[in-house]
Motif scaffolding. Structure first.
Motif, short mmCIF file in Angstrom:
data_model
loop_
_atom_site.label_atom_id
_atom_site.label_comp_id
_atom_site.label_asym_id
_atom_site.label_seq_id
_atom_site.Cartn_x
_atom_site.Cartn_y
_atom_site.Cartn_z
N PHE A 163 46.24 39.02 -2.78
CA PHE A 163 45.73 37.84 -3.49
C PHE A 163 44.57 38.22 -4.42
O PHE A 163 44.64 38.03 -5.61
CB PHE A 163 45.23 36.78 -2.49
N SER A 164 43.47 38.78 -3.84
CA SER A 164 42.24 38.99 -4.61
C SER A 164 42.40 40.04 -5.70
O SER A 164 43.16 41.00 -5.55
CB SER A 164 41.11 39.45 -3.69
N GLN A 188 48.19 41.31 2.14
CA GLN A 188 48.02 40.07 1.38
C GLN A 188 47.42 40.42 0.01
O GLN A 188 46.22 40.69 -0.08
CB GLN A 188 47.08 39.18 2.18
N ILE A 205 32.68 36.88 4.14
CA ILE A 205 33.31 37.11 2.83
C ILE A 205 34.84 36.97 2.91
O ILE A 205 35.45 36.24 2.14
CB ILE A 205 32.96 38.52 2.29
N TYR A 206 35.47 37.70 3.88
CA TYR A 206 36.95 37.70 3.86
C TYR A 206 37.53 36.35 4.27
O TYR A 206 36.87 35.56 4.94
CB TYR A 206 37.54 38.82 4.72
N SER A 265 43.62 44.43 2.66
CA SER A 265 43.47 45.06 3.97
C SER A 265 44.74 45.80 4.38
O SER A 265 45.85 45.27 4.25
CB SER A 265 43.16 44.01 5.04
N SER A 321 34.79 33.12 1.19
CA SER A 321 33.38 33.30 1.60
C SER A 321 32.83 32.03 2.25
O SER A 321 33.41 30.94 2.14
CB SER A 321 32.54 33.67 0.38
N GLN A 345 30.30 30.25 1.44
CA GLN A 345 30.00 29.18 0.47
C GLN A 345 31.28 28.43 0.08
O GLN A 345 31.28 27.21 -0.10
CB GLN A 345 29.35 29.78 -0.79
N GLY A 396 38.39 36.25 -6.90
CA GLY A 396 38.14 36.28 -5.45
C GLY A 396 37.97 34.84 -5.00
O GLY A 396 38.95 34.15 -4.71
N SER A 397 36.74 34.36 -5.04
CA SER A 397 36.50 32.94 -4.75
C SER A 397 37.27 32.09 -5.75
O SER A 397 37.86 31.06 -5.39
CB SER A 397 35.01 32.62 -4.88
N TRP A 442 40.63 44.82 -2.47
CA TRP A 442 40.24 44.42 -1.11
C TRP A 442 41.45 44.14 -0.23
O TRP A 442 41.37 43.33 0.70
CB TRP A 442 39.33 43.18 -1.09
N ASN A 502 32.16 24.53 0.40
CA ASN A 502 32.66 23.74 -0.74
C ASN A 502 33.94 22.99 -0.37
O ASN A 502 34.11 21.82 -0.68
CB ASN A 502 32.96 24.64 -1.94
N PHE A 524 40.31 48.41 3.64
CA PHE A 524 40.94 47.78 2.47
C PHE A 524 41.12 48.75 1.31
O PHE A 524 40.60 49.86 1.33
CB PHE A 524 40.22 46.50 2.04
#
Ligand SMILES: Cc1cc2nc3c(=O)[nH]c(=O)nc-3n(C[C@H](O)[C@H](O)[C@H](O)COP(=O)(O)OP(=O)(O)OC[C@H]3O[C@@H](n4cnc5c(N)ncnc54)[C@H](O)[C@@H]3O)c2cc1C
Length: 376
Positions: free
Chosen positions: A120-121, A118, A355-356, A153, A359, A361, A126-127, A151, A365, A203
């Motif tokens: 993406f990041s 994947q 985190i993965y 994987s 995250s 937070q 990231g977030s 990152w 949200n 990763f």
């Protein structure tokens, strides 16, 4: 909601238990975990146990989603290797892929012949994934991709990547993002494994230097990358979709075995393990109920999957913290048997759970804004 099991599901569990007893494989002494899980995936597929809730035309069994929970539970109860976690990667093809793309990619994804990563990041996304800057420029016949991912994987073992790249205006946030299928052996891709605190390099960094892909490798229309990514991560947050129910079930069983008599004689140990069992049951019941509801309403997962991810993280971290506390030195010091190092590795990996897949937070949200409708 009635969560009791149908006679068909009970029979399914019986058949699976019998099959597992005869077919579980062991990791080779020098075999990297990623390759071992790939081998296990293929064994499970050959037995007919992968893609239970996927359409039969792509190699699945067309069963309801709750069968994925049963698969996880039986694998966990037997202490077998984790159920495959790769299937969530292809879910977006069912909605956005062309028939040709589905026919080409999904059967080999389910069978474990092709592995997918994947992409993406990025270092600055990231977030805030919409800040991604990898670009896909149009050429006469397709796209030329340039940029960096991080990152990612299992990138070094994978055959294909679902890559997010910007096709629209830079700074256009999620509107100008598109998704591509990128064969990992394409010229111009460099993969550099990153060694994590576990000592493993799950990763990687990935560098794309003018990587050419034909137009038919775009998934969805230009600009569809954002909903494709959101659907992929929604499945990634489901504990049955990524095989984590099986992983936690197996680890709990193993911990109980290692604690042995202490579970009877030491009330503090018993309380700690009981707490883990309760947390695990809450997670399992929540996932089963969620999937049963999804079956009934015939809906796709959305932002509510952040609840699943938070529960999954809690179980992961409580379980492995407890293992380290209760097993003490035997869990962390090198020993003849590698079981010791293995618990420490798992404990360290459990720290990454917040985190993965987005995250902790960010999950909070999402729940606040997208589910509860609170202001940003
Ligand atoms: C083991 C592992 C495997 C991974 N595998 C993959 C993979 O296969 N593919 C892939 O694309 N990515 C993968 N990732 C990357 C993962 O998705 C990101 O690490 C994650 O999204 C966080 O991004 P970041 O690392 O850039 O941290 P940042 O986004 O920089 O966040 C740093 C801290 O700030 C907090 N924060 C950021 N924004 C906010 C906000 N708005 N409100 C409150 N807090 C905020 C975060 O919660 C975090 O604590 C993996 C990560 C790990 C650890």
């Amino acid at each position: 909601m009635d969560l009791s099991e149908s006679p068909e599901l009970v029979a399914f569990r019986d058949g699976l238990r019998k099959w597992l007893r005869d077919n579980v494989i062991e990791q080779g002494a020098d075999e990297p975990r990623g390759l071992f899980l790939k081998r296990w995936h293929q064994v499970l597929f050959a037995g007919g146990w992968v893609g239970l809730s996927w359409p039969t035309e792509y190699g699945g069994r067309g069963l309801s989603n709750v069968y994925d929970v049963a698969l996880n539970e039986e694998i966990g109860a037997l202490g077998a290797p984790d159920a495959p976690r790769i299937g969530y990667m292809g879910r977006a093809f069912l909605q956005w892929g062309t028939q040709e793309q589905r026919d080409r990619y999904l059967p080999r994804l389910l069978s474990g012949e092709d592995y997918w990563c994947q992409g993406f990041s990025e270092p600055n996304a990231g977030s805030d994934l919409a800040n991604l800057s990898t670009r896909a420029e149009r050429t006469g016949t397709g796209y030329r991709i340039t940029g960096q991912k991080v990152w990612t994987s299992y990138a070094e073992y994978c055959d294909f990547c679902i890559l997010l790249a910007r096709t629209g205006e830079s700074g256009g946030r999620h509107k100008g993002v598109s998704a591509f299928v990128v064969p990992m052996r394409s010229p111009g891709i460099e993969v550099r494994p990153i060694v994590a605190t576990t000592g493993e390099s799950e990763f990687c960094e990935m560098f794309f230097d003018g990587v050419e892909v034909p137009e038919e490798n775009r998934l969805g229309a230009e600009g569809d990358g954002w909903p494709i990514a959101m659907m992929t991560v929604a499945y990634e947050r489901g504990a049955a979709d990524v095989g984590y129910l099986s992983k936690f079930g197996a680890a709990l069983g193993e911990l109980r075995t290692l604690l042995g008599d202490r579970l009877r004689t030491d009330a503090a140990v018993r309380r700690r393990v009981a707490d883990l069992e309760v947390r695990f049951r809450i997670l399992t019941t929540h996932v089963r109920r969620r999937l049963a509801e999804r079956d009934l309403a015939d809906t796709l997962p959305g932002p509510e999957m952040s609840v699943d991810k938070i529960l999954m993280t809690e179980v992961d971290q409580a379980l492995h913290r407890a293992a380290i506390d209760l097993l003490g030195a035997s869990a962390v010091l090198p020993a003849e048997s590698d079981a010791a190092g293995e618990w420490m590795r798992r404990y360290l990996y459990s720290r990454a759970a917040s985190i993965y897949g987005g995250s902790e937070q960010i999950q909070l949200n999402l729940l606040a804004q997208r589910v509860l409708g609170l202001p940003r």
